[in-house]
Design an enzyme around this catalytic site. Structure first.
Site, PDB file in Angstrom:
ATOM      1  CG  MET A 121      -0.164  -0.105   2.503  1.00  0.00           C
ATOM      2  SD  MET A 121      -1.233  -0.598   3.847  1.00  0.00           S
ATOM      3  CE  MET A 121      -0.042  -1.441   4.860  1.00  0.00           C
ATOM      4  CG  MET A 170       4.610  -2.253  -9.981  1.00  0.00           C
ATOM      5  SD  MET A 170       5.557  -1.363 -11.238  1.00  0.00           S
ATOM      6  CE  MET A 170       4.719   0.204 -11.222  1.00  0.00           C
ATOM      7  CE  LYS A 171       5.328   1.302  -0.409  1.00  0.00           C
ATOM      8  NZ  LYS A 171       4.722   0.860   0.791  1.00  0.00           N
ATOM      9  CG  LEU A 172      10.749  -2.765  -3.361  1.00  0.00           C
ATOM     10  CD1 LEU A 172      11.648  -3.957  -3.677  1.00  0.00           C
ATOM     11  CD2 LEU A 172      11.049  -2.193  -1.994  1.00  0.00           C
ATOM     12  CG  ASN A 175       8.747   2.798  -1.004  1.00  0.00           C
ATOM     13  OD1 ASN A 175       7.632   3.304  -1.125  1.00  0.00           O
ATOM     14  ND2 ASN A 175       8.979   1.824  -0.157  1.00  0.00           N
TER      15      ASN A 175
END
Length: 182
Positions: A121, A170-172, A175
């Site tokens: 998330m 995708m989250k990495l 970030n």
């Protein structure tokens, strides 16, 4: 579906509150790192002492823990989810984890008859409490569609990113870009 949740911290508390508001049956893991559970218990949540016991009574298990070491511990530990998980159980990992580990633990869940989505998330505890998180979801497309109504209880932007592990990739990237912008 009965939902079990592990990780009732700043983000997880908002997720749990919204699941209860939408009428879901919810059991949470008792843990010293949790936020106060009073409001969740008053809204009908139940508690369990081990991930194994939580898994034994859950159709869907949502993980909202810090990262890879915690995901592996609650899934693979001596009293972990895999020890109590029933065939057909869906594990949704909302933490931010290392994609290679995500693929490894997902394969173990699947080998035991379960299903897996990585669903990290973005946003803050404020949006979690408001049910307005963003989710980047990796996993089987039909499982994604099956779980979308549950995810919509606590998220307003839900994107299917591809196969297992792609949500965490995708989250990495998210970030990396966010920190670069800051």
């Amino acid at each position: 579906k009965t939902i079990g949740m592990i990780g009732i911290g700043m983000m997880g508390h908002g997720i749990a509150s919204n699941l209860l508001k939408h009428g879901h049956s919810l059991t949470v893991l008792e843990h010293p790192g949790n936020q106060a559970l009073d409001t969740l218990l008053a809204a009908g949540a139940r508690t369990c002492n081990t991930p194994q016991a939580l898994a034994a009574q859950s159709d869907v298990i949502i993980l909202c823990v810090t990262g890879t070491p915690q995901v592996e511990a609650v899934l693979l530990g001596d009293e972990g989810v895999l020890k109590g998980m029933r065939p057909g159980t869906i594990v949704i990992d909302c933490s931010t984890a290392v994609p290679a580990s995500t693929e490894k633990v997902a394969a173990m869940v699947i080998a035991q008859g379960g299903q897996f989505l990585d669903s990290p998330m973005t946003r803050t505890p404020k949006e979690a409490a408001e049910g307005r998180l963003n989710l980047l979801v990796g996993g089987d497309a039909s499982l994604f569609e099956t779980c979308k109504p549950i995810l919509a209880c606590f998220a307003e932007n839900i994107v299917h990113t591809g196969p297992i592990g792609s949500g965490h990739r995708m989250k990495l990237l998210h970030n990396y870009v966010s920190l670069g912008t800051v």
